[in-house]
Scaffold this active site. Structure first.
Site, short mmCIF file in Angstrom:
data_model
loop_
_atom_site.label_atom_id
_atom_site.label_comp_id
_atom_site.label_asym_id
_atom_site.label_seq_id
_atom_site.Cartn_x
_atom_site.Cartn_y
_atom_site.Cartn_z
CG ASN A 25 13.04 -6.34 0.48
OD1 ASN A 25 12.93 -6.23 1.76
ND2 ASN A 25 14.32 -7.24 0.04
CG HIS A 36 12.86 -10.96 4.00
ND1 HIS A 36 12.38 -9.60 4.26
CD2 HIS A 36 14.01 -10.78 2.91
CE1 HIS A 36 13.29 -8.88 3.24
NE2 HIS A 36 14.08 -9.52 2.67
CB CYS A 63 16.69 -8.79 4.67
SG CYS A 63 16.65 -7.69 3.17
#
Ligand code: COA
Length: 334
Positions: free
Chosen positions: A291, A261, A115
């Site tokens: 995500n 993020h 991530c």
């Protein structure tokens, strides 16, 4: 020493939309649970039978970024590709981009920071530009999660979160060192590697061992201790944003646009509150895409820019946290 600045942004999302209701037909979950815990309404998953992969999506996003930069493929001096879902165990996606776009035989590296991948990638590219080694670098974040997720009730705590997609930017030399990327901040804490992990196939636990396992071996599906990750994420996001602000003598109120993020809308909202930012100062699109790990920050940055939410002179903050654990931020004077 030079600075680097973003001169072109691009994105690519597969067309196939998977809603929360679609997921509830595959596993025991529901729209209310997913929206309440994560803010996600839908995500894009590559449709079976189509050609997209991390490298192909990355190439599509890159093409848009290069076109928008006003440069040509021949101007690109280097490729940095962030992904945790590469097409091959080796070689990495960076070299595939070189071939797919027909770039000169420039160097290409892959970044494996999940991530935090895109913020790490932009930091790596920034160093090459700062020192004068390269002038124009293509930085890509792309992920193809959907083929590797456990789409049964067993995997629901992880599977509902992740989506596929890609983003890219062209980073270019900026002579004025008060503009562009002002600083980047990178961190890791490997003791928590097993809190968010895909364990296999790894060289110590290769395919035959998985197949030979007497009990069902599910170590090739992502594992996440969601609550543990959540608690660390909110702390590390805050720390790394503060670190970036302090380094540049900026205050919380100087942030014009925070691109966190897109891990979970609740995490972003927690950070927004902590930094007392308005809805106009934080950009979120997790509702549409879930995500997308290394692609999330660059897709969000591209969309914020497309929507006119970033202007020349703005202080733009990128921040990420993820598996590793790793966390990172970048402070940009747009
Ligand atoms: N649908 C319905 N129920 C679900 C579910 C789903 N998709 N996933 C889990 N549940 C259930 C669990 O089984 C559990 O049931 P139980 O209480 O009967 O045991 C219950 O919901 C609560 O599970 P829990 O995991 O404690 O939920 P949570 O509130 O921690 O939310 C996450 C789960 C994953 C949304 C949350 O922990 C999170 O977002 N963590 C951070 C994730 C992240 O950011 N990851 C990316 C790296 S940055």
């Amino acid at each position: 020493m030079y600075n680097s600045k973003i001169i072109g942004l691009g994105k690519y999302l597969p067309e196939h939309v998977v809603t929360n209701d679609d997921l509830s037909k595959m596993m025991d979950t529901n729209d209310a649970w997913i929206q309440e815990r994560t803010g996600i309404k839908e995500r894009r998953w590559i449709k079976e039978g189509t050609d997209d992969t991390s490298a192909i999506m990355g190439a599509k996003a890159s093409k848009m970024a290069i076109e928008r930069s006003g440069l040509t493929n021949d101007d690109i001096d280097f490729i940095v590709f962030a992904t945790m879902t590469p097409d091959y165990y080796f070689p990495g996606c960076g070299v595939q981009i070189q071939e797919m776009l027909g770039l000169k035989n420039v160097g290409a590296i892959d970044i494996r920071n999940q991530c935090s991948g895109f913020v790490y990638a932009i930091s790596v590219a920034d160093q090459f530009i700062k020192t004068g080694m390269y002038k124009n670098i293509l930085v890509v974040g792309s992920e193809y999660h959907s083929n590797g997720l456990d789409k049964t009730t067993r995997g629901r705590g992880v599977t509902v979160i992740f989506g596929d997609g890609a983003g890219a930017c062209v980073l270019s030399r900026e002579e004025d060192t008060t503009k562009g990327i002002l600083s980047t901040h990178l961190h890791s804490e490997g003791k928590y590697a097993d809190k968010l992990i895909v364990e296999s196939p790894s060289i110590k636990h290769w395919v035959p061992q998985i197949l030979e396992s007497e009990e069902e071996d599910l170590s090739y599906f992502p594992y996440m201790d969601g609550t543990f990750v959540f608690k660390h994420a909110v702390v590390r996001f805050s720390e790394v944003i503060m670190e970036g602000l302090q380094k540049n003598g900026l205050q919380k109120e100087d942030i014009d646009m925070l691109i966190p993020h897109q891990a979970n809308l609740r995490i972003a909202q927690f950070i927004q509150k902590k930094f007392a930012l308005t809805d106009d100062q934080v950009f979120n699109n997790i509702q549409k895409y879930g995500n997308t790990t290394a692609a999330s920050v660059i897709i969000a940055l591209t969309e914020a820019w497309e929507e006119g939410k970033i202007k020349a002179g703005d202080n733009v903050v990128l921040a990420a946290f993820g598996s590793g654990f790793t966390w990172a931020s970048a402070i940009i004077k747009w």
